[in-house]
Design a protein around this motif. Structure first.
Motif, PDB file in Angstrom:
ATOM      1  N   UNK A   1       0.860  -1.179   0.000  1.00 65.86           N
ATOM      2  CA  UNK A   1       0.000   0.000   0.000  1.00 65.86           C
ATOM      3  C   UNK A   1       0.897   1.230   0.000  1.00 65.86           C
ATOM      4  N   UNK A   2       1.195   1.728  -1.176  1.00 64.29           N
ATOM      5  CA  UNK A   2       2.058   2.888  -1.308  1.00 64.29           C
ATOM      6  C   UNK A   2       1.764   3.572  -2.629  1.00 64.29           C
ATOM      7  N   UNK A   3       2.150   4.811  -2.701  1.00 61.12           N
ATOM      8  CA  UNK A   3       2.015   5.542  -3.944  1.00 61.12           C
ATOM      9  C   UNK A   3       3.298   5.385  -4.736  1.00 61.12           C
ATOM     10  N   UNK A   4       3.178   5.074  -6.013  1.00 63.60           N
ATOM     11  CA  UNK A   4       4.354   4.945  -6.867  1.00 63.60           C
ATOM     12  C   UNK A   4       4.931   6.331  -7.100  1.00 63.60           C
TER      13      UNK A   4
ATOM     14  N   UNK B   1      11.668   8.518 -10.020  1.00 66.85           N
ATOM     15  CA  UNK B   1      11.648   8.397 -11.472  1.00 66.85           C
ATOM     16  C   UNK B   1      11.205   7.012 -11.926  1.00 66.85           C
ATOM     17  N   UNK B   2      10.805   6.940 -13.174  1.00 65.18           N
ATOM     18  CA  UNK B   2      10.360   5.687 -13.765  1.00 65.18           C
ATOM     19  C   UNK B   2      11.454   5.179 -14.689  1.00 65.18           C
ATOM     20  N   UNK B   3      11.775   3.896 -14.558  1.00 67.69           N
ATOM     21  CA  UNK B   3      12.905   3.311 -15.250  1.00 67.69           C
ATOM     22  C   UNK B   3      12.458   2.239 -16.241  1.00 67.69           C
ATOM     23  N   UNK B   4      13.217   2.104 -17.321  1.00 66.81           N
ATOM     24  CA  UNK B   4      12.978   1.016 -18.264  1.00 66.81           C
ATOM     25  C   UNK B   4      13.424  -0.288 -17.610  1.00 66.81           C
ATOM     26  N   UNK B   5      13.140  -1.410 -18.251  1.00 71.10           N
ATOM     27  CA  UNK B   5      13.548  -2.696 -17.699  1.00 71.10           C
ATOM     28  C   UNK B   5      15.066  -2.757 -17.528  1.00 71.10           C
TER      29      UNK B   5
ATOM     30  N   UNK C   1       7.845 -12.315  -9.026  1.00 69.69           N
ATOM     31  CA  UNK C   1       7.408 -11.525  -7.882  1.00 69.69           C
ATOM     32  C   UNK C   1       6.291 -10.539  -8.205  1.00 69.69           C
ATOM     33  N   UNK C   2       5.831 -10.481  -9.416  1.00 65.60           N
ATOM     34  CA  UNK C   2       4.760  -9.556  -9.811  1.00 65.60           C
ATOM     35  C   UNK C   2       5.092  -8.111  -9.458  1.00 65.60           C
ATOM     36  N   UNK C   3       6.286  -7.676  -9.815  1.00 65.10           N
ATOM     37  CA  UNK C   3       6.674  -6.277  -9.614  1.00 65.10           C
ATOM     38  C   UNK C   3       5.831  -5.443 -10.565  1.00 65.10           C
TER      39      UNK C   3
ATOM     40  N   UNK D   1      10.329   3.793  -6.476  1.00 62.85           N
ATOM     41  CA  UNK D   1       9.817   3.492  -5.133  1.00 62.85           C
ATOM     42  C   UNK D   1       9.359   2.034  -5.033  1.00 62.85           C
ATOM     43  N   UNK D   2       8.777   1.477  -6.104  1.00 63.92           N
ATOM     44  CA  UNK D   2       8.413   0.055  -6.117  1.00 63.92           C
ATOM     45  C   UNK D   2       9.663  -0.819  -6.042  1.00 63.92           C
ATOM     46  N   UNK D   3      10.705  -0.427  -6.770  1.00 61.64           N
ATOM     47  CA  UNK D   3      11.941  -1.196  -6.762  1.00 61.64           C
ATOM     48  C   UNK D   3      12.609  -1.154  -5.389  1.00 61.64           C
ATOM     49  N   UNK D   4      12.564   0.011  -4.738  1.00 59.18           N
ATOM     50  CA  UNK D   4      13.120   0.116  -3.382  1.00 59.18           C
ATOM     51  C   UNK D   4      12.369  -0.802  -2.423  1.00 59.18           C
ATOM     52  N   UNK D   5      11.037  -0.829  -2.537  1.00 61.63           N
ATOM     53  CA  UNK D   5      10.222  -1.691  -1.683  1.00 61.63           C
ATOM     54  C   UNK D   5      10.522  -3.160  -1.981  1.00 61.63           C
ATOM     55  N   UNK D   6      10.691  -3.504  -3.257  1.00 65.81           N
ATOM     56  CA  UNK D   6      11.013  -4.876  -3.635  1.00 65.81           C
ATOM     57  C   UNK D   6      12.357  -5.303  -3.051  1.00 65.81           C
ATOM     58  N   UNK D   7      13.356  -4.439  -3.134  1.00 69.87           N
ATOM     59  CA  UNK D   7      14.677  -4.790  -2.625  1.00 69.87           C
ATOM     60  C   UNK D   7      14.685  -4.882  -1.096  1.00 69.87           C
TER      61      UNK D   7
END
Length: 85
Positions: A12-15, A18-22, A43-45, A58-64
């Motif tokens: 539950x967070x707001x994305x 910056x937005x990154x390519x794969x 992991x359904x990132x 921010x999603x990648x930080x949460x995933x890591x």
């Protein structure tokens, strides 16, 4: 805390950008692009952007920080067998 979004459970967070390519996201997380692509499926990132081809930092930080948060219960990845010649 997590919220249910369709079939996937995301933090539950707001994305936040910056937005990154794969490729950029893979480098940011310390993986090769091919391995990161497998992790995205496993992991359904969440993918972001109009074309669904970007990843929020921010999603990648949460995933890591806590990867298990992005696991979908009961999800199993079917992989095609690789033929080595």
């Amino acid at each position: 805390m997590a919220i249910l979004s369709g079939k996937c459970i995301f933090p539950a967070m707001n994305a936040v950008g910056p937005y990154l390519t794969l490729t950029e996201a893979a480098k940011y997380c310390g993986y090769q692009p091919r391995r990161f692509r497998d992790l995205v499926r496993e992991y359904s990132i969440p993918r972001r952007g109009p074309a669904g081809n970007r990843f929020s930092q921010s999603d990648l930080d949460a995933f890591m920080h806590v990867p298990v948060t992005f696991l979908v219960p009961g999800q199993k990845i079917e992989r095609a067998p690789r033929i080595v010649t």
